[in-house]
Design a protein around this motif. Sequence first.
Motif, PDB file in Angstrom:
ATOM      1  N   GLY A 156      47.812  31.271  32.839  1.00 50.10           N
ATOM      2  CA  GLY A 156      47.335  31.582  34.188  1.00 50.10           C
ATOM      3  C   GLY A 156      47.705  32.908  34.675  1.00 50.10           C
ATOM      4  N   ASP A 157      48.523  34.267  33.162  1.00 50.53           N
ATOM      5  CA  ASP A 157      48.577  35.503  34.583  1.00 50.53           C
ATOM      6  C   ASP A 157      47.948  35.997  34.565  1.00 50.53           C
ATOM      7  OD1 ASP A 157      51.250  33.744  33.959  1.00 50.53           O
ATOM      8  OD2 ASP A 157      52.307  35.785  32.998  1.00 50.53           O
ATOM      9  N   LEU A 158      47.084  37.400  35.916  1.00 50.47           N
ATOM     10  CA  LEU A 158      46.654  38.165  35.388  1.00 50.47           C
ATOM     11  C   LEU A 158      46.964  39.159  36.559  1.00 50.47           C
ATOM     12  CD1 LEU A 158      44.498  37.371  38.577  1.00 50.47           C
ATOM     13  CD2 LEU A 158      45.464  36.074  38.046  1.00 50.47           C
ATOM     14  N   TYR A 159      46.623  40.230  35.946  1.00 48.81           N
ATOM     15  CA  TYR A 159      46.205  41.701  37.010  1.00 48.81           C
ATOM     16  C   TYR A 159      44.833  42.324  36.947  1.00 48.81           C
ATOM     17  CZ  TYR A 159      47.092  43.375  32.285  1.00 48.81           C
ATOM     18  OH  TYR A 159      46.477  43.420  30.403  1.00 48.81           O
ATOM     19  N   ALA A 160      44.832  43.111  38.204  1.00 47.73           N
ATOM     20  CA  ALA A 160      43.934  43.690  38.451  1.00 47.73           C
ATOM     21  C   ALA A 160      43.802  45.144  38.879  1.00 47.73           C
ATOM     22  CB  ALA A 160      43.232  43.093  39.405  1.00 47.73           C
ATOM     23  N   ILE A 161      43.464  46.788  39.481  1.00 56.09           N
ATOM     24  CA  ILE A 161      43.379  46.979  39.513  1.00 56.09           C
ATOM     25  C   ILE A 161      41.624  47.525  40.473  1.00 56.09           C
ATOM     26  CG2 ILE A 161      43.734  48.585  37.924  1.00 56.09           C
ATOM     27  CD1 ILE A 161      45.898  50.189  39.231  1.00 56.09           C
ATOM     28  N   HIS A 162      41.843  48.167  41.340  1.00 60.40           N
ATOM     29  CA  HIS A 162      40.311  48.954  41.280  1.00 60.40           C
ATOM     30  C   HIS A 162      40.153  49.861  42.700  1.00 60.40           C
ATOM     31  CE1 HIS A 162      35.969  47.705  41.431  1.00 60.40           C
ATOM     32  NE2 HIS A 162      36.065  48.159  42.386  1.00 60.40           N
ATOM     33  N   PRO A 163      39.926  50.933  42.656  1.00 57.85           N
ATOM     34  CA  PRO A 163      40.087  52.586  43.802  1.00 57.85           C
ATOM     35  C   PRO A 163      38.803  51.880  44.205  1.00 57.85           C
ATOM     36  CG  PRO A 163      38.766  52.865  41.070  1.00 57.85           C
ATOM     37  CD  PRO A 163      38.908  51.707  41.037  1.00 57.85           C
ATOM     38  N   THR A 164      38.706  51.672  45.423  1.00 51.82           N
ATOM     39  CA  THR A 164      37.943  51.340  46.637  1.00 51.82           C
ATOM     40  C   THR A 164      37.791  52.783  47.551  1.00 51.82           C
ATOM     41  OG1 THR A 164      39.225  50.909  48.103  1.00 51.82           O
ATOM     42  CG2 THR A 164      38.677  49.678  46.174  1.00 51.82           C
ATOM     43  N   PRO A 165      36.729  52.730  48.540  1.00 51.00           N
ATOM     44  CA  PRO A 165      36.952  53.927  49.777  1.00 51.00           C
ATOM     45  C   PRO A 165      38.378  53.727  50.828  1.00 51.00           C
ATOM     46  CG  PRO A 165      34.706  52.780  49.321  1.00 51.00           C
ATOM     47  CD  PRO A 165      35.768  52.708  48.544  1.00 51.00           C
ATOM     48  N   HIS A 166      39.383  52.141  50.453  1.00 52.28           N
ATOM     49  CA  HIS A 166      40.232  52.090  51.342  1.00 52.28           C
ATOM     50  C   HIS A 166      41.394  52.506  50.922  1.00 52.28           C
ATOM     51  CE1 HIS A 166      37.277  49.618  53.910  1.00 52.28           C
ATOM     52  NE2 HIS A 166      36.915  49.047  52.347  1.00 52.28           N
ATOM     53  N   GLY A 167      41.489  52.728  49.179  1.00 54.27           N
ATOM     54  CA  GLY A 167      42.389  53.568  48.678  1.00 54.27           C
ATOM     55  C   GLY A 167      42.359  52.646  47.152  1.00 54.27           C
ATOM     56  N   THR A 168      43.798  52.798  46.442  1.00 49.97           N
ATOM     57  CA  THR A 168      43.403  51.831  45.278  1.00 49.97           C
ATOM     58  C   THR A 168      43.930  50.649  45.968  1.00 49.97           C
ATOM     59  OG1 THR A 168      43.985  53.790  44.270  1.00 49.97           O
ATOM     60  CG2 THR A 168      44.247  51.841  42.781  1.00 49.97           C
ATOM     61  N   ARG A 169      42.890  49.593  45.450  1.00 43.60           N
ATOM     62  CA  ARG A 169      43.827  47.813  45.797  1.00 43.60           C
ATOM     63  C   ARG A 169      43.859  47.395  44.026  1.00 43.60           C
ATOM     64  NH1 ARG A 169      39.971  46.190  50.742  1.00 43.60           N
ATOM     65  NH2 ARG A 169      40.719  47.176  51.772  1.00 43.60           N
ATOM     66  N   MET A 171      45.723  43.372  42.605  1.00 46.77           N
ATOM     67  CA  MET A 171      46.623  42.914  42.347  1.00 46.77           C
ATOM     68  C   MET A 171      47.580  41.494  40.997  1.00 46.77           C
ATOM     69  SD  MET A 171      45.061  39.034  43.067  1.00 46.77           S
ATOM     70  CE  MET A 171      43.874  38.816  41.255  1.00 46.77           C
ATOM     71  N   ILE A 172      48.934  41.631  41.008  1.00 50.31           N
ATOM     72  CA  ILE A 172      48.926  41.041  40.058  1.00 50.31           C
ATOM     73  C   ILE A 172      49.449  39.024  40.665  1.00 50.31           C
ATOM     74  CG2 ILE A 172      51.674  41.303  40.750  1.00 50.31           C
ATOM     75  CD1 ILE A 172      51.684  41.498  37.745  1.00 50.31           C
ATOM     76  N   ALA A 230      48.166  29.865  43.646  1.00 46.81           N
ATOM     77  CA  ALA A 230      48.769  31.098  42.376  1.00 46.81           C
ATOM     78  C   ALA A 230      49.607  31.216  43.301  1.00 46.81           C
ATOM     79  CB  ALA A 230      47.265  31.869  42.159  1.00 46.81           C
ATOM     80  N   THR A 231      50.710  32.344  42.460  1.00 47.43           N
ATOM     81  CA  THR A 231      51.380  33.365  43.557  1.00 47.43           C
ATOM     82  C   THR A 231      50.869  34.366  43.420  1.00 47.43           C
ATOM     83  OG1 THR A 231      53.081  33.281  41.837  1.00 47.43           O
ATOM     84  CG2 THR A 231      53.491  31.888  43.180  1.00 47.43           C
ATOM     85  N   ALA A 232      51.158  35.507  44.162  1.00 42.49           N
ATOM     86  CA  ALA A 232      50.303  37.197  44.050  1.00 42.49           C
ATOM     87  C   ALA A 232      51.444  37.892  44.933  1.00 42.49           C
ATOM     88  CB  ALA A 232      48.597  36.344  44.406  1.00 42.49           C
ATOM     89  N   VAL A 233      51.078  39.096  44.534  1.00 40.45           N
ATOM     90  CA  VAL A 233      51.311  39.969  45.229  1.00 40.45           C
ATOM     91  C   VAL A 233      49.695  41.571  45.247  1.00 40.45           C
ATOM     92  CG1 VAL A 233      52.124  42.673  45.372  1.00 40.45           C
ATOM     93  CG2 VAL A 233      53.780  40.438  45.089  1.00 40.45           C
ATOM     94  N   ILE A 234      49.203  41.294  46.523  1.00 39.51           N
ATOM     95  CA  ILE A 234      47.593  41.552  46.879  1.00 39.51           C
ATOM     96  C   ILE A 234      48.503  43.065  47.522  1.00 39.51           C
ATOM     97  CG2 ILE A 234      45.274  42.071  47.595  1.00 39.51           C
ATOM     98  CD1 ILE A 234      47.545  38.431  47.270  1.00 39.51           C
ATOM     99  N   ALA A 235      48.139  44.388  47.230  1.00 38.97           N
ATOM    100  CA  ALA A 235      48.555  45.784  47.864  1.00 38.97           C
ATOM    101  C   ALA A 235      47.454  46.622  47.605  1.00 38.97           C
ATOM    102  CB  ALA A 235      49.813  46.424  46.512  1.00 38.97           C
TER     103      ALA A 235
END
Length: 388
Positions: A156-169, A171-172, A230-235
């Motif tokens: 169940g491990d996951l990561y994601a990254i997405h450029p947005t108008p608010h900055g690069t968001r 998650m892991i 899920a434990t997570a870091v959203i940045a």
Amino acid sequence: MGPTRALPPRERQWLRWLPAALILGVFVLDLLSPRGMRVFPLLAAAPVLVAPWFSLAGTIATGGAAFLAALLLPLVRGRLPFGVDDVVPFSTFVTLTLLAAVVNQLLARERRQLKNAREVAEAVQRAVLPSPPGRIGPLAVAVRYEAAAREAAIGGDLYAIHPTPHGTRLMIADVRGKGLGAVQTVNALLGTFHEAALRAPDLPGLVCWLEDRVQEANAAEGGTGLEMFATAVIAELSADGSTLRMANRGHPAPLLVHRGRTRPLEPGTPSLPLGLADLGIPNVLPDIPVDQYALPEGAVLVLFTDGVVEARDHRGVFYDPAPRLSRPLPPDPDHVLDALLADLYRYTAGHLDDDVALLAIGLPRDANDGLDRAPAAHRRKADDSRRV
């Protein structure tokens, strides 16, 4: 660069010398023991002992070498090797060698099946977690995914990254459990993250989207008592990569690697994992704490799941990644992750007990000025925690 498997260190080299050591030890024991004592059974055990570790040819060769040694022992004692009393022991010897060959093949087949199942699990995992681009604006990006050695279940491990108008968001996260249920939650979180990354006006809003999604998944299970979380870091990184805003939901603290020094970015206020916000624990603030840091140029931000810090050595001591990264390393995310995984495999003798996902973000030296800025460890609490 996509996920790659680090090569484990050499292990069990002493097993190569085990048959020779055993045969030599039997010779010495036979010479030192009284004439009436029989050490023959120790030689007969040699092929059985190596069957789980050696190939079929190695197992049979060990049996043959031990058999020759058994023929030589009577000659050393000054008698012929084929007496009436030797018929049953030698027959037992041949039987045990054949049994060791059968055991060897059964274990080899199980290892092949486990290897195939693990490869399928890794292929599915990588299909669920496509590799992000190696460059997003001024940021260099690297990811790795390492499947546990002891299991072939999809994790169940996951990561994601997405450029947005608010900055690069980014998650892991680490979803509780394994198998189909964990994969469904992983897919749900990834889909929600990529949608909310564009639509949520701020980081607390993004966390609320993810929290709602896990709550919906739990409600769909009908209250079975096995709630998913899920434990997570959203940045969120600013457009120039100089400022990091981060919400940590019960996850291991990311590491900031810069100029041979590593420090964990611990949250100012602990928070519950995603999916557990409705527990209503006293003294837990209802808002979503967000910590803010200034990132120096040339720094590498390393995020990882708990498979890293819960890995153990042969003494049962947990692994600490900070010392390995607190050495001179090129400010390149790929290099940093490769160094970390190589050290992790050395520490655990090549065996991971849990899946490991890693995400590293590098801020190039020419991205902005202010190389020696000290990280600002002030924390901003978001008063607006409404659902978006």
